[in-house]
Write an enzyme that holds these catalytic residues in place. Structure first.
Site, PDB file in Angstrom:
ATOM      1  N   ASP A  72       0.847  -1.183  -0.130  1.00 38.04           N
ATOM      2  CA  ASP A  72      -0.117  -0.052   0.075  1.00 38.04           C
ATOM      3  C   ASP A  72       1.030   1.240  -0.120  1.00 38.04           C
ATOM      4  O   ASP A  72       2.012   1.386   0.664  1.00 38.04           O
ATOM      5  CB  ASP A  72      -0.907  -0.049   1.056  1.00 38.04           C
ATOM      6  CG  ASP A  72      -2.016   0.961   1.095  1.00 38.04           C
ATOM      7  OD1 ASP A  72      -2.770   0.938  -0.071  1.00 38.04           O
ATOM      8  OD2 ASP A  72      -2.216   1.877   1.885  1.00 38.04           O
ATOM      9  N   ASP A 153       3.578  11.349 -10.055  1.00 38.11           N
ATOM     10  CA  ASP A 153       5.059  11.315 -10.440  1.00 38.11           C
ATOM     11  C   ASP A 153       5.220  12.899 -11.381  1.00 38.11           C
ATOM     12  O   ASP A 153       6.323  13.454 -11.147  1.00 38.11           O
ATOM     13  CB  ASP A 153       5.494  10.258 -11.588  1.00 38.11           C
ATOM     14  CG  ASP A 153       5.445   9.210 -10.707  1.00 38.11           C
ATOM     15  OD1 ASP A 153       5.827   9.051  -9.563  1.00 38.11           O
ATOM     16  OD2 ASP A 153       5.788   7.982 -11.382  1.00 38.11           O
TER      17      ASP A 153
HETATM   18  P1  IMP Z   1      -2.061   1.931  -4.279  1.00 38.75           P
HETATM   19  O1  IMP Z   1      -0.820   1.449  -3.208  1.00 38.75           O
HETATM   20  O2  IMP Z   1      -1.646   0.989  -5.506  1.00 38.75           O
HETATM   21  O3  IMP Z   1      -3.288   1.893  -3.593  1.00 38.75           O
HETATM   22  O4  IMP Z   1      -1.556   3.346  -4.596  1.00 38.75           O
HETATM   23  C1  IMP Z   1      -1.858   4.614  -3.697  1.00 38.75           C
HETATM   24  C2  IMP Z   1      -2.018   5.953  -4.695  1.00 38.75           C
HETATM   25  O5  IMP Z   1      -0.810   6.374  -4.255  1.00 38.75           O
HETATM   26  C3  IMP Z   1      -1.847   5.720  -6.281  1.00 38.75           C
HETATM   27  O6  IMP Z   1      -3.056   5.457  -6.625  1.00 38.75           O
HETATM   28  C4  IMP Z   1      -0.990   6.898  -6.675  1.00 38.75           C
HETATM   29  O7  IMP Z   1      -2.070   7.889  -6.581  1.00 38.75           O
HETATM   30  C5  IMP Z   1      -0.062   7.099  -5.216  1.00 38.75           C
HETATM   31  N1  IMP Z   1       1.198   6.600  -5.602  1.00 38.75           N
HETATM   32  C6  IMP Z   1       1.767   5.535  -4.890  1.00 38.75           C
HETATM   33  N2  IMP Z   1       2.815   5.139  -5.578  1.00 38.75           N
HETATM   34  C7  IMP Z   1       3.097   6.119  -6.628  1.00 38.75           C
HETATM   35  C8  IMP Z   1       4.165   6.345  -7.317  1.00 38.75           C
HETATM   36  O8  IMP Z   1       5.297   5.842  -7.389  1.00 38.75           O
HETATM   37  N3  IMP Z   1       4.221   7.554  -8.110  1.00 38.75           N
HETATM   38  C9  IMP Z   1       2.995   8.171  -8.194  1.00 38.75           C
HETATM   39  N4  IMP Z   1       1.926   8.130  -7.313  1.00 38.75           N
HETATM   40  C10 IMP Z   1       2.021   6.919  -6.578  1.00 38.75           C
END
Ligand code: IMP
Length: 194
Positions: A72, A153
């Protein structure tokens, strides 16, 4: 004995590729949730990254009974008291996250624009669970730049480039998810290494 297979509680191709690259030297095959035959999408209603990672990992582990990881992640902005944090995915409608963040940060001065991407990975097998975390520190820029990567990003500055201006290889070296996966690598080596 090193484990032979690991299920990652995701079908996200980028996350799978990164995990496969980092765990390859241990000879571990990383299966997607779909490949492992698990079809679950539990509600991520935890208050922390660790709680949410554990909710996802437990749901898949109960379905497949193979060693399982779930991650997460999110963006924590200093000037916003750590928001959007665990709510990063739900912060704005699809495709509007960066624009909304730039607007919310428009009056914040240069020296208060610090932020960090955070990633927590939960690992579970028959011996119990273990939590690992990684951070990537940077700052929020003033405009969207670059076309690589995803999510926040284009507005996340590392030095004088945004994360979306880095190649996938450059990003993996410094990313929060890369750091957490490297910690997982060391944990598995320690627990199951030859
Ligand atoms: P999850 O962990 O897949 O639920 O991601 C949570 C949210 O955090 C994503 O939808 C992105 O908006 C943001 N996020 C997580 N990791 C990254 C990254 O490496 N780059 C940009 N956004 C990120």
């Amino acid at each position: 004995m090193m484990i032979k297979q690991l299920v990652m509680a995701t079908n996200n191709a980028n996350k799978l590729r990164e995990a496969r690259e980092i765990l390859a030297p241990l000879g571990i095959e990383v299966l997607s949730q779909r490949e492992a035959g698990a079809n679950c999408d539990p509600e991520e209603n935890g208050a922390t990254f660790a709680e949410n990672a554990l909710i996802k990992a437990k749901a898949v582990y109960e379905a497949v009974t193979l060693p399982t990881i779930a991650d997460d992640s999110g963006l924590c902005v200093d000037a916003m008291d750590g928001r959007p944090g665990v709510h990063s995915a739900r912060y704005a409608p699809e495709g509007q996250h960066c624009a909304k963040l730039l607007e919310e940060m428009q009056d914040v001065p240069e020296d208060k624009r610090g932020a960090a991407f955070r990633c927590t990975i939960a690992y579970i097998d028959e011996n119990g669970h273990h939590i690992m975390s990684g951070d990537c520190k940077g700052a929020i820029g003033y405009e969207q730049r670059g076309t690589n990567g995803f999510g926040y990003d284009p507005v996340f500055m590392v030095g004088d480039r945004t994360m979306a201006e880095l190649t996938a290889e450059e990003k993996n070296k410094i990313s929060h998810r890369g750091a957490a996966l490297r910690e997982l690598y060391h944990f598995l080596k320690e627990r199951y290494g030859e």
